[in-house]
Every structure is written in C-alpha cells, then in structure tokens.
Scaffold this motif. Structure first.
Motif, PDB file in Angstrom:
ATOM      1  N   SER A 129       0.771  -1.301   0.040  1.00  0.00           N
ATOM      2  CA  SER A 129       0.158  -0.015  -0.033  1.00  0.00           C
ATOM      3  C   SER A 129       0.772   1.286   0.014  1.00  0.00           C
ATOM      4  O   SER A 129       0.468   2.463  -0.488  1.00  0.00           O
ATOM      5  N   GLN A 130       2.192   1.273   0.280  1.00  0.00           N
ATOM      6  CA  GLN A 130       2.974   2.439   0.721  1.00  0.00           C
ATOM      7  C   GLN A 130       3.616   2.922  -0.750  1.00  0.00           C
ATOM      8  O   GLN A 130       3.577   1.929  -1.840  1.00  0.00           O
ATOM      9  N   PRO A 131       3.762   4.104  -0.848  1.00  0.00           N
ATOM     10  CA  PRO A 131       4.486   4.621  -2.159  1.00  0.00           C
ATOM     11  C   PRO A 131       6.075   4.294  -2.277  1.00  0.00           C
ATOM     12  O   PRO A 131       6.562   4.160  -1.352  1.00  0.00           O
ATOM     13  N   HIS A 132       6.256   4.086  -3.599  1.00  0.00           N
ATOM     14  CA  HIS A 132       7.650   3.839  -3.657  1.00  0.00           C
ATOM     15  C   HIS A 132       8.188   4.832  -4.803  1.00  0.00           C
ATOM     16  O   HIS A 132       7.422   5.111  -5.812  1.00  0.00           O
ATOM     17  N   GLN A 133       9.543   4.901  -4.842  1.00  0.00           N
ATOM     18  CA  GLN A 133      10.166   5.528  -5.982  1.00  0.00           C
ATOM     19  C   GLN A 133      11.277   4.618  -6.714  1.00  0.00           C
ATOM     20  O   GLN A 133      12.073   4.184  -6.008  1.00  0.00           O
ATOM     21  N   VAL A 134      11.115   4.592  -7.975  1.00  0.00           N
ATOM     22  CA  VAL A 134      12.261   3.957  -8.627  1.00  0.00           C
ATOM     23  C   VAL A 134      13.058   5.148  -9.447  1.00  0.00           C
ATOM     24  O   VAL A 134      12.687   5.945  -9.990  1.00  0.00           O
ATOM     25  N   VAL A 135      14.726   4.700  -9.394  1.00  0.00           N
ATOM     26  CA  VAL A 135      15.311   5.595 -10.299  1.00  0.00           C
ATOM     27  C   VAL A 135      16.130   4.817 -11.392  1.00  0.00           C
ATOM     28  O   VAL A 135      16.638   3.547 -10.887  1.00  0.00           O
ATOM     29  N   THR A 136      16.290   5.328 -12.246  1.00  0.00           N
ATOM     30  CA  THR A 136      17.275   4.522 -13.362  1.00  0.00           C
ATOM     31  C   THR A 136      18.605   5.209 -13.537  1.00  0.00           C
ATOM     32  O   THR A 136      18.907   6.104 -14.152  1.00  0.00           O
ATOM     33  N   VAL A 137      19.516   4.466 -12.699  1.00  0.00           N
ATOM     34  CA  VAL A 137      20.748   5.301 -12.448  1.00  0.00           C
ATOM     35  C   VAL A 137      21.806   5.023 -13.921  1.00  0.00           C
ATOM     36  O   VAL A 137      21.986   3.686 -14.285  1.00  0.00           O
ATOM     37  N   ASN A 138      22.042   6.156 -14.533  1.00  0.00           N
ATOM     38  CA  ASN A 138      23.231   5.932 -15.543  1.00  0.00           C
ATOM     39  C   ASN A 138      24.478   6.697 -15.034  1.00  0.00           C
ATOM     40  O   ASN A 138      24.427   7.414 -13.973  1.00  0.00           O
ATOM     41  N   PRO A 139      25.425   6.727 -15.920  1.00  0.00           N
ATOM     42  CA  PRO A 139      26.549   7.443 -15.533  1.00  0.00           C
ATOM     43  C   PRO A 139      26.292   9.029 -15.277  1.00  0.00           C
ATOM     44  O   PRO A 139      26.955   9.850 -14.345  1.00  0.00           O
ATOM     45  N   VAL A 161      30.527   9.943 -20.416  1.00  0.00           N
ATOM     46  CA  VAL A 161      31.762   9.333 -20.776  1.00  0.00           C
ATOM     47  C   VAL A 161      33.082   9.473 -20.224  1.00  0.00           C
ATOM     48  O   VAL A 161      33.520   8.859 -19.004  1.00  0.00           O
ATOM     49  N   PRO A 162      33.805  10.510 -20.693  1.00  0.00           N
ATOM     50  CA  PRO A 162      35.231  10.399 -20.313  1.00  0.00           C
ATOM     51  C   PRO A 162      35.221  11.156 -18.939  1.00  0.00           C
ATOM     52  O   PRO A 162      36.162  10.658 -17.879  1.00  0.00           O
ATOM     53  N   CYS A 163      34.238  11.894 -18.272  1.00  0.00           N
ATOM     54  CA  CYS A 163      34.328  12.487 -16.976  1.00  0.00           C
ATOM     55  C   CYS A 163      33.932  11.421 -15.982  1.00  0.00           C
ATOM     56  O   CYS A 163      34.543  11.314 -15.201  1.00  0.00           O
ATOM     57  N   VAL A 216      35.722   7.602 -12.026  1.00  0.00           N
ATOM     58  CA  VAL A 216      35.636   6.157 -11.462  1.00  0.00           C
ATOM     59  C   VAL A 216      37.115   5.683 -11.272  1.00  0.00           C
ATOM     60  O   VAL A 216      37.500   4.984 -10.289  1.00  0.00           O
ATOM     61  N   LEU A 217      37.817   5.935 -12.286  1.00  0.00           N
ATOM     62  CA  LEU A 217      39.260   5.540 -12.109  1.00  0.00           C
ATOM     63  C   LEU A 217      40.024   6.105 -10.919  1.00  0.00           C
ATOM     64  O   LEU A 217      40.841   5.656 -10.357  1.00  0.00           O
TER      65      LEU A 217
END
Ligand code: UDP
Length: 249
Positions: free
Chosen positions: A35-45, A234-236, A241-242
């Motif tokens: 019954s409770q609300p949910h939030q979905v995020v679609t994570v990209n770089p 992409v490059p940033c 990450v590196l």
C-alpha cells in the motif's frame, strides 16, 4: 510476494540494485501489491556525476526504493571496481515490461512529462504492444515547482498505480521525491527520454550498438546537441571512477 532485492553495488557513493530486468520487474510487481508509495530511479553515469555535486539529488538516489542499472557505463564501472552487476535494465525496456504487467493485472499508468503530445503518442505505442492496457492519464505539464499543486490535483483525481515521469534527471527524480508524500502512488519512476523513444521522436540505438557499449557514439551522431552531456557521461565519469579506485588502493 517477498522482496527480492539482493545486495547493492555502490558507484561513487550512488547505490544500484544488482538486478536483471526480470528481477526488477518482479520487484515492481511486489511494490504494486503493497500500500505504501515507492520511488524507482534508473541510474546511468550522468546520474552518478550529477550526484557528486547535487546533495539533494544524491539524497533522493540514496533513499530510492529501487535503483536500476541503466547505462552501459555503470556496468563497466561496477566490473572495474570488482563488484560486477548482473545485467542492464534500461528505462525503455522496464517501461515496456511494466506496461505488459499492467495490462495483465489491471494496473493503470499515468504518463507525465515530455513535449506536448509525446506522452499520448508513447501511450498509444504501449497500448498497441500490450492490448488491454489502461492509461489513467497523459500530461506534459512542467517540472517547475509552481505547477506542482495543479499536477498533483490532476494525477490524484485519477489514482494511477504507476506514475512515469519524463522531465529528465535530476528534475524528474526530485519532482517524484517532493510529490510522492502527497500522491502516495504505489510506483513512481523517473524515465528520462523514454516517451521520446517510444513515440519515435528520438532514435533508439540498435541492439548491437547497445551491446558494444557504443550508445554514446550513436547519440553523439544523432543528437550532437547532447555533446556536453556525453562528455559528462563518458570521459568525465570514466576519469572519476578510475581516480576513486586509485585513491582506494
Ligand atoms: N522534459 C520536459 N520538461 C522539461 C525538461 C525536459 O518535459 O522542462 C522532457 C524532455 O522533453 C524529454 C525528457 O524530459 O522527453 C528528458 O529526456 P532525456 O533523454 O534528456 O532524459 P535524461 O537522460 O536526463 O534522463
């Protein structure tokens, strides 16, 4: 139905659920039965990079009920840091599968955002792919906070089970976080350019290009105005990450 989320992989402080598309859909199905609300995020770089300097967005990503691995870059980064993700869950594929599930189970979708008329076109495509799907509403609106009371009214009036918000990140995800306490929709997802792709307004890279991780190059050719965003994605992102990996060693 049990919660099936396994461990989370963390990239530059942003958590991502280590789920395949089928598992992400099963998790959404579980949310729809609660019954409770949910939030979905679609994570990209780009999400990960935005979170590095936007604490409000970072908080939303940390608090999301489900964070799907959207974007080849997050899969590469996860592998690089020794915590591989099991699959990619793109916003378009997740949306299509949710529409299929909704058609089977009678859940109703609301499509908010994109340019005027695009959400309606995307809805027509989803209905054609999933006959019987019920669209509770479509509205372009605006992510500007002053429009929120009106948007909340029109969405609350039709009580959808799933709200798809296409205002681009971070606006869409912040919008959901601000408005879910009032709307209390079982599942709300920020879907970025998904309506544009479904409506055929933006070209979706062919499968083989996506599998090779060259979607960014395809986008650069078809939407050169996105060059600044591709630079961040992409490059940033790769450099960040590196560098984080080197600091940890
Ligand atoms: N958009 C909108 N209102 C705005 C800003 C963006 O409706 O004020 C829509 C835009 O038309 C597009 C989507 O939000 O459909 C953003 O797509 P994009 O691919 O840029 O998403 P992102 O990659 O940021 O998640």
């Amino acid at each position: 139905m049990a919660d099936i989320r396994p461990e989370r992989v963390v990239i530059l402080g942003v958590p991502i659920d280590n789920l395949t598309l089928d598992e992400a859909l099963a998790q959404v199905a579980t949310f729809l039965q609660q019954s409770q609300p949910h939030q979905v995020v679609t994570v990209n770089p780009e999400f990960v990079m935005e979170a590095q300097h936007n604490p409000e967005f970072q908080r939303v990503l940390l608090q999301a009920d489900l964070a799907t691995p959207d974007g080849f870059g997050v899969l590469l980064a996860a592998r690089w840091q020794g915590t591989p993700l099991r699959g990619r869950v793109t916003g378009v594929e997740l949306t299509r599968r949710i529409a299929e599930l909704a058609a089977q189970k009678g859940y109703r979708l609301f499509l908010l955002g994109a340019a005027p008329g695009v959400a309606q076109q995307a809805a027509a495509v989803l209905i054609a792919q999933s006959p019987g799907l019920v669209i509770a509403g479509c509205f372009a609106g605006s992510p500007a906070p002053r429009h929120e009371p009106f948007l909340r009214q029109i969405i609350a009036a039709v009580r959808p089970d799933v709200l798809l918000v296409a205002y681009g990140h971070p606006a869409q995800d912040l919008w959901i976080a601000r408005n879910q306490p009032f709307l209390r929709i079982p599942v709300a997802i920020g879907v970025g350019g998904v309506f544009d792709y479904l409506a055929g307004r933006a070209p979706l890279a062919p499968g083989w290009i996506r599998r090779m991780g060259l979607e960014w190059l395809y986008r650069l050719c078809h939407q050169p105005q996105r060059w600044r965003r591709i630079l961040v994605a992409v490059p940033c992102f790769t450099w960040a990450v590196l560098r984080a990996h080197r600091v940890r060693q």
